[in-house]
Design an enzyme around this catalytic site. Structure first.
Site, PDB file in Angstrom:
ATOM      1  CB  CYS A 256     -10.043 -16.845  16.434  1.00  0.00           C
ATOM      2  SG  CYS A 256      -9.796 -15.485  15.297  1.00  0.00           S
TER       3      CYS A 256
ATOM      4  CG  ASP B 242       2.108  -4.849   7.020  1.00  0.00           C
ATOM      5  OD1 ASP B 242       3.121  -5.537   7.238  1.00  0.00           O
ATOM      6  OD2 ASP B 242       1.031  -5.346   6.655  1.00  0.00           O
ATOM      7  CG  ASN B 243       6.151  -6.648  10.025  1.00  0.00           C
ATOM      8  OD1 ASN B 243       7.218  -6.858  10.589  1.00  0.00           O
ATOM      9  ND2 ASN B 243       5.975  -6.846   8.728  1.00  0.00           N
TER      10      ASN B 243
ATOM     11  N   GLY C  82       0.801  -1.223   0.000  1.00  0.00           N
ATOM     12  CA  GLY C  82       0.000   0.000   0.000  1.00  0.00           C
ATOM     13  C   GLY C  82       0.833   1.270   0.000  1.00  0.00           C
TER      14      GLY C  82
ATOM     15  CB  CYS D 257      -3.380  -2.933   6.242  1.00  0.00           C
ATOM     16  SG  CYS D 257      -2.572  -1.359   6.383  1.00  0.00           S
TER      17      CYS D 257
ATOM     18  CG  ASN E  62      -2.405  -7.624  -2.221  1.00  0.00           C
ATOM     19  OD1 ASN E  62      -1.720  -8.505  -2.700  1.00  0.00           O
ATOM     20  ND2 ASN E  62      -2.671  -7.553  -0.930  1.00  0.00           N
TER      21      ASN E  62
ATOM     22  NE  ARG F 274      -3.440  -2.450   1.465  1.00  0.00           N
ATOM     23  CZ  ARG F 274      -3.931  -3.673   1.318  1.00  0.00           C
ATOM     24  NH1 ARG F 274      -5.093  -3.844   0.696  1.00  0.00           N
ATOM     25  NH2 ARG F 274      -3.292  -4.717   1.759  1.00  0.00           N
TER      26      ARG F 274
END
Ligand SMILES: [Zn+2]
Length: 350
Positions: free
Chosen positions: A322, A125-126, A36, A182, A65, A68
Site C-alpha cells: 500500500c 498487543d491486539n 515488549g 507497535c 524486536n 525493546r
C-alpha cells in the site's frame, strides 16, 4: 527457603520478609507473549524468584524486536521467543522452573494453560488476544495483569480478581476501526519497559499480599510518557458486561482469527526481483491510478473489508503493498483468514 542469599535485598523489606519470599517461590505466573511487555516482566519475575513461570509465544525473534525485547540478543534472531526466553531466564535464575510453550494461545489451549498457573500476565498487543485472555481468566478464576502501550501512552490494570471488573467491563467488544499496533505506530523500548516492569510489580504485590499493597484491581493506571503525567481511574464492574453478568458456565470463549497472524516482510527490492509472485496493490482506486508497481493487480483494502474474496492462485507467493505498509498488513490478515498461506507484506510501501 533455598538460596536465601540471592533474594537478600528484597527479603530485607518489611513488606516482603522471608514469608513473602516463600510466597513468591511457591507462586506460578503465565506470561502470554515474550515481546515488549513480556520481556521486562519476565526478567523481573524470574529475578524475584517466582517459583514457576510459563511463557507462551509462537513467534520468532526478529532483528526489529531487539530494540525493546530485552531478553533477546542478536544471537537469538530466528529462534522461537518462548524457548529463547526460557534459556535466558534459566541462566538468570537456575533455582526456578521456566516452562516454554512455543504455540499460539487459542480457545483450544487457553483454559488448560491458565489452570496450571496462579496469575496471568498479558504481554499481547491486539484486542482479540486480550479478549481471549480475559474470558479464559474469568472462566478459570485467575487474575490477569493487563498492559497496553501505544506511542508514549501506557495503560495497566488488574482484571478478573474476585469481585473486580474484567477487561470487557471496559471494552465490551473489539473496536470496529483498525487500531495500529507497535509495528505500525512505532514504540520506544523504554515505554514498553516501564509498563512491563509495572506488570511484574503488580504480580509481586498480588502474590505477597502485604496489607499496604493496593493492586490495580478496579483501577486503570494511565501514563503519558511525554510528560510522565499519570492517572489512576476507578473502573467499576459494568452491570451490563457480557462476561461478568453471565454465570461462569455460560461464558463462551471469544476467539477469532483476528488474532494477528505473523506476516513475513519483503523489501521492495526483493519484491521487484521475484518472478513467481502475485503483487497486489491494496490502496484505493484513486491512489492506484496515480501510479503503481509494474505487473501489480489492484484489490482495494476497503473491498476486502467488505467481504470481497478474490480468486488468487494458491500455489504461489502473494505480495501486498500500500502506501506505507500498514493497510497491506491489514489486507494480509484478511487474506490469511480466507486461507491464503504464502503472503508477504512489502516493507515501507509504494
Ligand atoms: Zn466484566
Amino acid at each position: 527457603m533455598k538460596n536465601k542469599h540471592r533474594y537478600k535485598r528484597q527479603v530485607t523489606l518489611p513488606e516482603i520478609q522471608t514469608k513473602g519470599q516463600e510466597k513468591l517461590n511457591n507462586a506460578s505466573v503465565l506470561c502470554i507473549g515474550a515481546g515488549g511487555l513480556g520481556c521486562p516482566a519476565l526478567l523481573y519475575l524470574a529475578a524475584a524468584g517466582i517459583g514457576r513461570i510459563g511463557i507462551v509465544d509462537f513467534d520468532t525473534v526478529d532483528e526489529t524486536n531487539l530494540q525493546r525485547q530485552i531478553i533477546f540478543t542478536t544471537n537469538n534472531i530466528g529462534q522461537n521467543k518462548a524457548i529463547a526466553a526460557q534459556n535466558h531466564l534459566t541462566a538468570l535464575n537456575p533455582g526456578i522452573k521456566i516452562e516454554a510453550y512455543a504455540e499460539e494461545l487459542t480457545n483450544k489451549n487457553a483454559i488448560n494453560l491458565f489452570n496450571k498457573y496462579d496469575i496471568i500476565i498479558d504481554g499481547t498487543d491486539n484486542f482479540a488476544a486480550k479478549f481471549l485472555i480475559n474470558d479464559a481468566a474469568v472462566k478459570t478464576g485467575k487474575p490477569f495483569i493487563y498492559g497496553s502501550i501505544l506511542g508514549f501512552d501506557g495503560q495497566l490494570s488488574v482484571f478478573a480478581t474476585a469481585g473486580g471488573p474484567c477487561y470487557r467491563c471496559l471494552f465490551p467488544e473489539a473496536p470496529k476501526t483498525h487500531i495500529p499496533n507497535c509495528a505500525e505506530a512505532g514504540v520506544i523500548g523504554a515505554v514498553a519497559g516501564i509498563v512491563g516492569t509495572t506488570q511484574a510489580m503488580e504480580a509481586i504485590k498480588l502474590i505477597v499480599g502485604h496489607e499496604s499493597f493496593r493492586p490495580l484491581s478496579g483501577k486503570l493506571w494511565t501514563i503519558d510518557m511525554h510528560t510522565m503525567q499519570n492517572r489512576i481511574l476507578t473502573l467499576p464492574q459494568n452491570p451490563n458486561c457480557p462476561v461478568c453478568t453471565g454465570t461462569k458456565e455460560e461464558i463462551t470463549l471469544h476467539y477469532s482469527s483476528q488474532i494477528c497472524a505473523y506476516i513475513p516482510e519483503i523489501t521492495p527490492e526483493n519484491a521487484k526481483n521475484t518472478t513467481a509472485a502475485v503483487i497486489i496493490d491494496v490502496r484505493e482506486i484513486e491512489e492506484w491510478q496515480t501510479g503503481n508497481i509494474k505487473n501489480a493487480q489492484h484489490i482495494a483494502l476497503s473491498k476486502l473489508m467488505q467481504g470481497h474474496a478474490p480468486d488468487l492462485p494458491r500455489d504461489c507467493e502473494i505480495i501486498l503493498y500500500c502506501q506505507r505498509g500498514i493497510r497491506s498488513k491489514q489486507a494480509a490478515q484478511i487474506l490469511k483468514e480466507q486461507g491464503y498461506e504464502n503472503i508477504k507484506n512489502m516493507t515501507g510501501g509504494y
